[in-house]
Scaffold this motif. Structure first.
Motif, PDB file in Angstrom:
ATOM      1  N   GLU A 145      -2.612  -3.023  -1.955  1.00 36.35           N
ATOM      2  CA  GLU A 145      -3.711  -2.086  -2.182  1.00 36.35           C
ATOM      3  C   GLU A 145      -4.611  -2.032  -0.947  1.00 36.35           C
ATOM      4  OE1 GLU A 145      -7.691  -1.508  -4.982  1.00 36.35           O
ATOM      5  OE2 GLU A 145      -6.430  -3.297  -5.193  1.00 36.35           O
ATOM      6  N   ARG A 146      -4.947  -3.212  -0.416  1.00 34.00           N
ATOM      7  CA  ARG A 146      -5.778  -3.269   0.789  1.00 34.00           C
ATOM      8  C   ARG A 146      -5.025  -2.695   1.983  1.00 34.00           C
ATOM      9  NH1 ARG A 146     -10.361  -6.087   0.517  1.00 34.00           N
ATOM     10  NH2 ARG A 146     -10.389  -6.254   2.792  1.00 34.00           N
ATOM     11  N   LEU A 147      -3.729  -3.020   2.094  1.00 34.95           N
ATOM     12  CA  LEU A 147      -2.953  -2.492   3.211  1.00 34.95           C
ATOM     13  C   LEU A 147      -2.846  -0.969   3.129  1.00 34.95           C
ATOM     14  CD1 LEU A 147      -1.237  -3.011   5.729  1.00 34.95           C
ATOM     15  CD2 LEU A 147       0.756  -3.213   4.232  1.00 34.95           C
ATOM     16  N   ALA A 148      -2.648  -0.431   1.930  1.00 35.22           N
ATOM     17  CA  ALA A 148      -2.567   1.019   1.771  1.00 35.22           C
ATOM     18  C   ALA A 148      -3.867   1.690   2.217  1.00 35.22           C
ATOM     19  CB  ALA A 148      -2.260   1.381   0.317  1.00 35.22           C
ATOM     20  N   ALA A 149      -4.997   1.098   1.845  1.00 31.11           N
ATOM     21  CA  ALA A 149      -6.280   1.650   2.280  1.00 31.11           C
ATOM     22  C   ALA A 149      -6.408   1.574   3.796  1.00 31.11           C
ATOM     23  CB  ALA A 149      -7.428   0.894   1.607  1.00 31.11           C
ATOM     24  N   ASP A 150      -5.974   0.451   4.370  1.00 28.87           N
ATOM     25  CA  ASP A 150      -6.012   0.275   5.824  1.00 28.87           C
ATOM     26  C   ASP A 150      -5.128   1.310   6.515  1.00 28.87           C
ATOM     27  OD1 ASP A 150      -5.887  -0.557   8.464  1.00 28.87           O
ATOM     28  OD2 ASP A 150      -5.693  -2.669   7.993  1.00 28.87           O
ATOM     29  N   MET A 151      -3.905   1.478   6.016  1.00 32.59           N
ATOM     30  CA  MET A 151      -2.987   2.427   6.636  1.00 32.59           C
ATOM     31  C   MET A 151      -3.458   3.865   6.440  1.00 32.59           C
ATOM     32  SD  MET A 151       0.845   0.847   6.097  1.00 32.59           S
ATOM     33  CE  MET A 151       0.819   0.985   4.307  1.00 32.59           C
ATOM     34  N   GLY A 152      -4.041   4.165   5.291  1.00 33.80           N
ATOM     35  CA  GLY A 152      -4.559   5.505   5.079  1.00 33.80           C
ATOM     36  C   GLY A 152      -5.619   5.862   6.099  1.00 33.80           C
ATOM     37  N   GLU A 153      -6.457   4.880   6.459  1.00 34.43           N
ATOM     38  CA  GLU A 153      -7.499   5.126   7.459  1.00 34.43           C
ATOM     39  C   GLU A 153      -6.931   5.139   8.876  1.00 34.43           C
ATOM     40  OE1 GLU A 153     -10.154   4.268  10.577  1.00 34.43           O
ATOM     41  OE2 GLU A 153      -8.886   2.682   9.746  1.00 34.43           O
ATOM     42  N   SER A 154      -6.153   4.109   9.222  1.00 33.55           N
ATOM     43  CA  SER A 154      -5.687   3.978  10.612  1.00 33.55           C
ATOM     44  C   SER A 154      -4.604   4.997  10.956  1.00 33.55           C
ATOM     45  CB  SER A 154      -5.165   2.554  10.850  1.00 33.55           C
ATOM     46  OG  SER A 154      -4.087   2.248   9.979  1.00 33.55           O
ATOM     47  N   HIS A 155      -3.655   5.233  10.050  1.00 34.65           N
ATOM     48  CA  HIS A 155      -2.546   6.127  10.370  1.00 34.65           C
ATOM     49  C   HIS A 155      -2.936   7.595  10.298  1.00 34.65           C
ATOM     50  CE1 HIS A 155      -0.503   2.381  10.019  1.00 34.65           C
ATOM     51  NE2 HIS A 155       0.699   2.879  10.126  1.00 34.65           N
ATOM     52  N   SER A 156      -3.987   7.929   9.564  1.00 33.70           N
ATOM     53  CA  SER A 156      -4.469   9.311   9.588  1.00 33.70           C
ATOM     54  C   SER A 156      -5.378   9.553  10.785  1.00 33.70           C
ATOM     55  CB  SER A 156      -5.208   9.650   8.288  1.00 33.70           C
ATOM     56  OG  SER A 156      -6.329   8.795   8.100  1.00 33.70           O
ATOM     57  N   THR A 157      -6.096   8.515  11.225  1.00 30.74           N
ATOM     58  CA  THR A 157      -6.928   8.646  12.420  1.00 30.74           C
ATOM     59  C   THR A 157      -6.080   8.625  13.683  1.00 30.74           C
ATOM     60  OG1 THR A 157      -8.748   7.536  11.269  1.00 30.74           O
ATOM     61  CG2 THR A 157      -8.885   7.649  13.664  1.00 30.74           C
ATOM     62  N   TYR A 158      -5.069   7.773  13.711  1.00 27.87           N
ATOM     63  CA  TYR A 158      -4.172   7.664  14.871  1.00 27.87           C
ATOM     64  C   TYR A 158      -2.732   7.901  14.401  1.00 27.87           C
ATOM     65  CZ  TYR A 158      -8.347   5.186  16.458  1.00 27.87           C
ATOM     66  OH  TYR A 158      -9.636   4.839  16.754  1.00 27.87           O
ATOM     67  N   PRO A 159      -2.334   9.153  14.223  1.00 27.95           N
ATOM     68  CA  PRO A 159      -1.002   9.440  13.659  1.00 27.95           C
ATOM     69  C   PRO A 159       0.160   8.914  14.487  1.00 27.95           C
ATOM     70  CG  PRO A 159      -2.408  11.386  13.561  1.00 27.95           C
ATOM     71  CD  PRO A 159      -3.124  10.369  14.396  1.00 27.95           C
ATOM     72  N   VAL A 160      -0.075   8.588  15.763  1.00 30.27           N
ATOM     73  CA  VAL A 160       1.015   8.050  16.574  1.00 30.27           C
ATOM     74  C   VAL A 160       1.539   6.739  15.998  1.00 30.27           C
ATOM     75  CG1 VAL A 160      -0.434   6.705  18.154  1.00 30.27           C
ATOM     76  CG2 VAL A 160       1.739   7.651  18.969  1.00 30.27           C
ATOM     77  N   LEU A 161       0.745   6.067  15.155  1.00 28.01           N
ATOM     78  CA  LEU A 161       1.207   4.835  14.514  1.00 28.01           C
ATOM     79  C   LEU A 161       2.418   5.077  13.621  1.00 28.01           C
ATOM     80  CD1 LEU A 161      -2.199   3.166  13.591  1.00 28.01           C
ATOM     81  CD2 LEU A 161      -0.410   2.132  14.985  1.00 28.01           C
ATOM     82  N   LEU A 162       2.603   6.297  13.165  1.00 28.11           N
ATOM     83  CA  LEU A 162       3.772   6.603  12.347  1.00 28.11           C
ATOM     84  C   LEU A 162       5.064   6.413  13.128  1.00 28.11           C
ATOM     85  CD1 LEU A 162       1.452   8.061  10.720  1.00 28.11           C
ATOM     86  CD2 LEU A 162       3.183   9.700  10.031  1.00 28.11           C
ATOM     87  N   ALA A 163       4.992   6.548  14.452  1.00 26.26           N
ATOM     88  CA  ALA A 163       6.185   6.435  15.288  1.00 26.26           C
ATOM     89  C   ALA A 163       6.490   4.996  15.687  1.00 26.26           C
ATOM     90  CB  ALA A 163       6.018   7.282  16.557  1.00 26.26           C
ATOM     91  N   PHE A 164       5.569   4.060  15.428  1.00 23.63           N
ATOM     92  CA  PHE A 164       5.803   2.655  15.768  1.00 23.63           C
ATOM     93  C   PHE A 164       6.732   2.044  14.728  1.00 23.63           C
ATOM     94  CE2 PHE A 164       2.346   3.392  18.539  1.00 23.63           C
ATOM     95  CZ  PHE A 164       2.277   2.354  19.446  1.00 23.63           C
ATOM     96  N   ARG A 165       7.869   1.546  15.171  1.00 21.62           N
ATOM     97  CA  ARG A 165       8.867   0.995  14.256  1.00 21.62           C
ATOM     98  C   ARG A 165       8.714  -0.518  14.139  1.00 21.62           C
ATOM     99  NH1 ARG A 165      12.385   5.142  13.379  1.00 21.62           N
ATOM    100  NH2 ARG A 165      13.900   3.817  12.311  1.00 21.62           N
TER     101      ARG A 165
END
Length: 365
Positions: free
Chosen positions: A194-214
């Motif tokens: 739950e905490r990770l989802a909130a973290d990813m929702g904030e960080s990955h929407s602010t910095y979408p390039v994180l989606l490409a990090f494998r």
């Protein structure tokens, strides 16, 4: 011709400045055409490195996507600034094309070898001289934020491996907990994600390039892991509503909220309020097969698969379409229940470790 060059130069600089502000400065995850076109181009070029290979070949090629995007962003911004300032210098002075771009490059990269004594161009030279170091400094400051978010994400993805296998799959999470009598650990797992989802929702929407990090391992993926945890929570709520922990509802809500935030930042269309009985790609036969697998691990369901299906369907309809599209765009490992990919590869199921527990001696021996 001069005024056309001046207008074109100004437009190029505005496009570059807008892309820099949207990507590096504004904490809102604003869409940048330059960055996403670069992402689109690099992803397809890397696909050429694995034209007929399976998932492993695709994964090896796409590993380079995120670093190339970061380098490409810097090169694109500096190259665009060079073109913009070169066009403006040409429009505002009697300089030739080659001399104008030579002076723009000299000022932009603070080399100073081509600066002249033209007072009318000094202000433009000063602005160009400030642009290069500022862009490079912003990019350097951008990297620690990216890698800090990446490390937080991958820590939880790695911890999930022992609970869900590689690749992660929702029914496998539940099966493994009941096989080794650790089902009481599920609430803590849901709280962590739950905490990770909130973290990813904030960080990955602010910095979408994180989606490409494998992930460091080919069969681990943050998006597949999130879908697996949400599927596990949805199955537990659907099959055992009386004993399912409240954390299951919370992780589902946090999960599809995060996916929707990310979807908005990368322009993925979705239904913000889907009907509980809206169509989904997962079939009842697949769900029923997963329930049968769970029952072989001493999981005791309170509802039959037919009774539980509408409840599970009602949860999954909130996130399935977004998850499938993001998995496709990220070339994620083709785990069960995560939708199709742009490459040909069969679904990869997690391999359960063999039971190595010592057997009890036979009676009377």
């Amino acid at each position: 011709m001069l005024w056309i060059s001046g207008v074109a130069g100004g437009l190029v600089l505005l496009l570059v400045l807008s892309s820099i502000l949207r990507t590096l400065v504004v904490p809102r995850g604003l869409y940048s055409v330059l960055v996403f076109r670069l992402w689109w181009l690099l992803r397809r070029l890397l696909r050429l490195a694995a034209p007929s290979g399976g998932y492993r070949a695709v994964d090896r090629a796409q590993t380079w996507l995120a670093p190339l995007i970061l380098i490409g962003m810097l090169a694109t911004w500096l190259g665009g600034a060079l073109i913009g300032y070169g066009l403006l210098l040409y429009a505002l002075s009697p300089l030739s094309w080659t001399t104008a771009f030579r002076e723009a490059g000299s000022s932009l990269f603070t080399l100073g070898f081509a600066s002249g004594a033209r007072i009318s161009l000094s202000a433009l030279d000063f602005v160009a001289a400030a642009t290069g170091p500022v862009v490079i400094a912003l990019q350097i400051a951008y990297l620690p934020t990216l890698y800090a978010a990446y490390n937080r994400r991958e820590l939880e993805v790695t911890l999930l491996q022992s609970r869900a296998g590689e690749p992660a799959w929702g029914p496998e999470i539940l099966a493994r907990q009941w096989l080794v009598d650790t089902e009481t650990a599920l609430p803590e797992l849901y709280r962590s994600w739950e905490r990770l989802a909130a973290d990813m929702g904030e960080s990955h929407s602010t910095y979408p390039v994180l989606l490409a990090f494998r992930s460091p391992r080919p069969y681990r993926n943050w998006l597949v892991g999130l879908v697996a945890v949400m599927d596990a929570a949805a199955m537990q709520l659907a099959l055992t509503p009386r004993i399912a922990p409240p954390e299951a509802r919370l992780v589902l809500r946090a999960g599809f909220t995060a996916l929707r935030d990310i979807a908005r930042s990368v322009h993925v269309r979705f239904d913000a309020d889907p009907a509980p009985d809206a169509p989904i790609k997962l079939t009842f036969a697949e769900f029923e097969e997963a329930v049968a697998m769970l029952e072989r691990t001493d999981f005791r369901a309170e509802r039959s698969p037919r009774e539980a299906w509408p409840h599970f369907h009602g949860w999954r309809v909130n996130y399935e379409a977004i998850a499938h599209e993001l998995c496709r765009r990220c070339d994620a490992v083709p785990a069960p229940w995560t939708g199709p990919r742009d490459f040909r590869a069969a679904s990869v199921s997690p391999q359960r470790p063999a039971d190595r527990r010592p057997q009890s001696p036979a009676a009377g021996q």
